[in-house]
Design an enzyme around this catalytic site. Sequence first.
Site: not given
Length: 396
Positions: A8, A92, A180, A240, A377
């Site tokens: 990832n 990923r 996500h 963000r 994940e």
Amino acid sequence: MNTILVINAGSSSIKFQLFAAGGERSLKRLLKGRIEGIGVKPLLVTEGVEPGMTTEVRYSAAEVPNVPEAMRRVGGWLREAVHGFPMAVGHRVVHGGPEFHQPVIVDAATLAKLERFVSLAPLHQPNNLEPIRALMAQAPSLLQVACFDTAFHRGHPDVADRYAIPGKFYAEGVRRYGFHGLSYEYIASRLREIDPRVASGRVIVAHLGSGASMCAMVDGRSVDSTMGFTALDGLPMGTRPGHIDPGVILYLVDRGMSTADLQRMLYHDCGLKGLSGISNDMRELLVSDRTEAALAIDYFVYRAALAAGSLAAAMSGLDAFVFTAGIGENAPEIRARIAARLGWMGAKLDAKANDRGGPLISAGDSRIPLYVVPTDEELMIAQHTASVLMRSGRSL
Ligand code: ADP
């Protein structure tokens, strides 16, 4: 032993995990690690080679200046720590564009397609693809599988997939992709184990980490997400802004701000960090007594509750709400404050269960069950990689 390596790769870090593979549903985590601070203060941290053992290796910025070099260091460390090559590597990849609805084996042609989506995710996609390219050069026969953050959302109805702008932009890829997805897909699978009846209903999952978004799911499938064309939209995040009037961007451009400066600001200087002027880390804000920290937390909770209302409307109702990721899993105060704002929908928290961390954190008479479900994940990527291998006729 057959193993699957999961990579990832982010903008300044690479996380990796190694799984022993006995089948799609029979994966055992052997070790995990990360190299962070790439190009600044690189640090390789690993755990699991021996039970309970962690190791740390520090590098100078010149030794590990970029993601390809970091990948070489990770490869070197893995070769020393683990005997034998993995049978496959699962990656990923943030963007699968309009085309990829599920994980794929990456060959040169696929890699070329994925490179076309760099313009859709300029900060993330190049870093995701770099390790794939590096491994392809080093070990051409190694099987690599790309797992996309967008794929879980590709079944959205048209109204959730469009912006109200001229259609030609949609045709060139300006769509509400949502991100996500690997986290949401994992939560959907865990919910089926925790409570199959709830899993088949209308569920909002709040992935509240450094990046934050919410997903509306019906029967375990995504029907809408707070993130859109990029991972900037929706909820406020560590750095963000989340939802913002595009007029603000036009105003800043008019004032002479360059695209590069705007991009830097929107990805690195907004959200909790911009509002508080203190930190992007929720932990620091929660222990601060400054009013700016309180405002940033209030804003985070307020926008989360607004988004929940909007996603509940997308599903014409709500049967369950799930918290996950760094803040969702570890900050009972934030969960309590969001739950309090969902009281009008019938949500009622059990304070003690919330402090214990769940999985069920709602009171017995809550109309909507509230859950905390830790995300994974990397396991999702390993499962996808195993099933792609099996579908392509390889035995595990
Ligand atoms: P990512 O994987 O996107 O980097 P995570 O899901 O690990 O992010 O979430 C990281 C965030 O979780 C941190 O920035 C921090 O604000 C928050 N966090 C982690 N632990 C806690 C905690 N105990 N209390 C409050 N916030 C926490």
